[in-house]
Write an enzyme that holds these catalytic residues in place. Structure first.
Site, PDB file in Angstrom:
ATOM      1  N   HIS A   1       0.752  -1.302   0.031  1.00  0.00           N
ATOM      2  CA  HIS A   1       0.060   0.032   0.126  1.00  0.00           C
ATOM      3  C   HIS A   1       0.880   1.137  -0.042  1.00  0.00           C
ATOM      4  O   HIS A   1       0.288   2.480  -0.307  1.00  0.00           O
ATOM      5  CB  HIS A   1      -0.836   0.200   1.339  1.00  0.00           C
ATOM      6  CG  HIS A   1      -1.969  -1.200   1.240  1.00  0.00           C
ATOM      7  ND1 HIS A   1      -2.960  -1.574   2.203  1.00  0.00           N
ATOM      8  CD2 HIS A   1      -2.160  -2.016   0.252  1.00  0.00           C
ATOM      9  CE1 HIS A   1      -3.596  -2.376   1.922  1.00  0.00           C
ATOM     10  NE2 HIS A   1      -3.400  -2.837   0.590  1.00  0.00           N
TER      11      HIS A   1
ATOM     12  N   LEU B   1      -3.415  -9.570   5.556  1.00  0.00           N
ATOM     13  CA  LEU B   1      -3.175  -9.136   4.101  1.00  0.00           C
ATOM     14  C   LEU B   1      -1.913  -8.363   3.848  1.00  0.00           C
ATOM     15  O   LEU B   1      -1.769  -8.012   2.936  1.00  0.00           O
ATOM     16  CB  LEU B   1      -4.458  -8.488   3.725  1.00  0.00           C
ATOM     17  CG  LEU B   1      -5.760  -9.229   3.977  1.00  0.00           C
ATOM     18  CD1 LEU B   1      -6.989  -8.108   3.487  1.00  0.00           C
ATOM     19  CD2 LEU B   1      -5.865 -10.188   2.826  1.00  0.00           C
ATOM     20  N   PHE B   2      -0.972  -8.264   4.946  1.00  0.00           N
ATOM     21  CA  PHE B   2       0.383  -7.664   4.645  1.00  0.00           C
ATOM     22  C   PHE B   2       0.249  -6.261   4.127  1.00  0.00           C
ATOM     23  O   PHE B   2       1.359  -5.914   3.170  1.00  0.00           O
ATOM     24  CB  PHE B   2       1.170  -8.747   4.074  1.00  0.00           C
ATOM     25  CG  PHE B   2       0.884 -10.114   4.371  1.00  0.00           C
ATOM     26  CD1 PHE B   2       0.891 -10.444   5.785  1.00  0.00           C
ATOM     27  CD2 PHE B   2       0.663 -11.056   3.486  1.00  0.00           C
ATOM     28  CE1 PHE B   2       0.624 -11.674   6.281  1.00  0.00           C
ATOM     29  CE2 PHE B   2       0.406 -12.502   4.111  1.00  0.00           C
ATOM     30  CZ  PHE B   2       0.600 -12.735   5.372  1.00  0.00           C
ATOM     31  N   CYS B   3      -0.847  -5.496   4.175  1.00  0.00           N
ATOM     32  CA  CYS B   3      -0.766  -4.158   3.626  1.00  0.00           C
ATOM     33  C   CYS B   3      -0.690  -4.362   1.978  1.00  0.00           C
ATOM     34  O   CYS B   3       0.070  -3.471   1.357  1.00  0.00           O
ATOM     35  CB  CYS B   3       0.446  -3.053   4.071  1.00  0.00           C
ATOM     36  SG  CYS B   3       0.028  -2.656   5.771  1.00  0.00           S
ATOM     37  N   ALA B   4      -1.084  -5.097   1.575  1.00  0.00           N
ATOM     38  CA  ALA B   4      -0.876  -5.578  -0.100  1.00  0.00           C
ATOM     39  C   ALA B   4      -2.272  -6.463  -0.031  1.00  0.00           C
ATOM     40  O   ALA B   4      -2.285  -7.429  -0.918  1.00  0.00           O
ATOM     41  CB  ALA B   4       0.033  -6.125  -0.213  1.00  0.00           C
TER      42      ALA B   4
END
Length: 470
Positions: free
Chosen positions: A129, A374-377
């Site tokens: 992100h 979601l790992f900032c993705a």
């Protein structure tokens, strides 16, 4: 059987000393164990060498650039020498600027603030992100997730060929995925961008700690990375590269340090002359200790020998992948396939398990720290899990009734399935034992189940302290 063989290459370097290597944590089943920090992709532990350098400098702390005193001048020299160290670490060209920021996110938001008003930005949906979201004042084209490195280049070339050839354009791409760890074809993407008159910025947050980054060799226009992923403390980052857009734009922050001259005008206003150097975008008192810690980390990695560090990390990557491959219920996530080169970042899901539940059990029962979510993705993880990239979902565990287990992503009871994954990540400070323990723990959890009851609290799966051991 251990995933490490007795015939392991003895030429591999030892793990670099890091802070926290001997920290012990309690287990919900009783006793304590040395903490296995396997969440390097979020924040790597600081190198002991970096901490020692900062501690040695701390008594001489002083504000930079504008002080006449000895400590101020010493700190100014240290600050600017750190800039030169980072420039050398990144292989900067003679006319590149190195700007110190707070993080990769801050660096890319700075770049987004200085792109020309009519700039068109091209960014893959696979980005973190920090790379995906800053371009709010530009025309943005989001590119679909490619399934091979060659397809990544072809996708970009087609998109650039269809753009207005007379306006400025910028491509933003990661060097190594924060979800899959896979290396992207940065040099080929840079060539494609330049062939179509576009510029390119490399998000090296996951690449720089694991692999040499050379701006000139890759022929990228800018590089961004964070100190806290490069074995330095939190709070510092870098944007390095071409100076022209940076010099032509208004300062990212207006204030002291960014201005050369300020005077009142006859009409009652204020006339400002801004710096043309990196100081233009470094307003305020800078994080001198953070900057010095990045430079110290750069020196430490170079002195340890990046080739040796890469070789050892690939040894650990192979061990983790071999161990996970022995568990049929585990599915490793990948864009480019099993043979794609990658750094020490691996995400996976486990059949029958909610990812938050699995990560919680690794922590509570084995003392292993990984990441789930979601790992900032978000678009990338949803694509890898076979859902629509536009599907709305959140990190964490689905809410459950008190005493109930969080539902798994394969649950058939009508609950909302989880779109989360589990990520294990490691690097220069990871000992073999942490990897062995992780692989063993995955196998035991899948074959035997958790030894404790868990519940959902605030979207997180946590041990039910009031429950008995299973």
């Amino acid at each position: 059987m251990s995933v490490f063989t007795a015939a392991a290459d003895q030429s591999l370097c030892a793990p670099l000393p890091v802070l926290g290597k001997n920290v012990t944590v309690p287990l919900v089943t009783g006793g304590e164990v040395t903490y296995a920090a396997l969440d390097y992709a979020a924040s790597a532990p600081a190198l002991q060498r970096v901490w020692d350098d900062v501690a040695a400098y701390a008594p001489y702390y002083g504000s930079v650039h504008r002080g006449a005193g000895y400590l101020s001048q010493l700190s100014t020299d240290l600050f600017e020498n750190s800039r030169a160290t980072v420039a050398e670490f990144l292989g900067c060209r003679a006319d590149d600027q190195v700007i110190f920021t707070r993080s990769t996110t801050d660096s890319l938001n700075l770049l987004a603030a200085v792109v020309p008003a009519d700039c068109q930005v091209f960014v893959y949906e696979t980005e973190h992100h920090a790379s995906l979201l800053p371009w709010r004042d530009a025309r943005v084209t989001y590119l679909n997730a490619p399934r091979t490195p060659a397809q990544a280049v072809e996708t970009l070339e087609r998109a650039l060929a269809d753009r207005d050839p007379y306006g400025p354009a910028l491509v933003c791409v990661t060097g190594a995925s924060n979800v899959t760890g896979e290396l992207w074809p940065v040099k080929e993407l840079a060539a494609a961008a330049h062939a179509h008159g576009a510029r390119i910025v490399l998000d090296a947050a996951q690449l720089a700690p694991h692999h040499p980054v050379d701006i000139a060799e890759l022929d990228v226009d800018w590089v961004a990375f964070s100190g806290h992923k490069l074995y330095a403390p939190f709070g510092s980052g870098v944007l390095a590269g071409r100076a022209d857009w940076l010099q032509d734009a208004e300062p990212y922050l207006a204030g002291g340090g960014a201005s050369r001259k300020v005077a009142r005008r006859t009409d009652g206003g204020v006339e400002v002359e801004w710096h043309s150097t990196a100081a233009r975008h470094e307003a305020g008192s800078p994080n001198v200790i953070g900057v010095y810690s990045i430079a110290s980390a750069c020196k430490a990695l170079n002195e340890a020998g990046f080739d040796r560090l890469v070789a050892r990390e690939q040894y650990l990557v192979a061990a983790v992948r071999a161990g996970l491959a022995d568990v049929p219920e585990v599915k490793v996530l990948s864009l480019f396939g099993d043979d794609a080169p990658r750094v020490g970042v691996i995400s996976f899901v486990v059949e029958g398990w909610n990812s938050s539940h699995f990560a919680a059990a690794l922590s509570a029962e084995y003392g292993i720290g990984v990441r789930d979510g979601l790992f900032c993705a978000h678009p990338l993880v949803r694509t890898l899990l076979g859902s629509d990239p536009q599907e709305v979902g959140e990190c964490g565990a689905p809410e459950a009734e008190p005493g109930e287990l969080p539902q798994s992503r394969t649950d058939s009871t009508g609950g909302t399935p989880s779109l989360n994954a589990i990520r294990v990540s490691f690097g220069a400070g990871t000992p073999d034992e942490h990897i062995e323990r992780f692989v063993r723990a995955v196998g035991e959890l899948v074959s035997k189940g958790a030894r404790w009851k868990y519940r959902t609290e605030g979207g997180r799966c946590v041990p039910d302290r009031g429950a008995a051991q299973l």
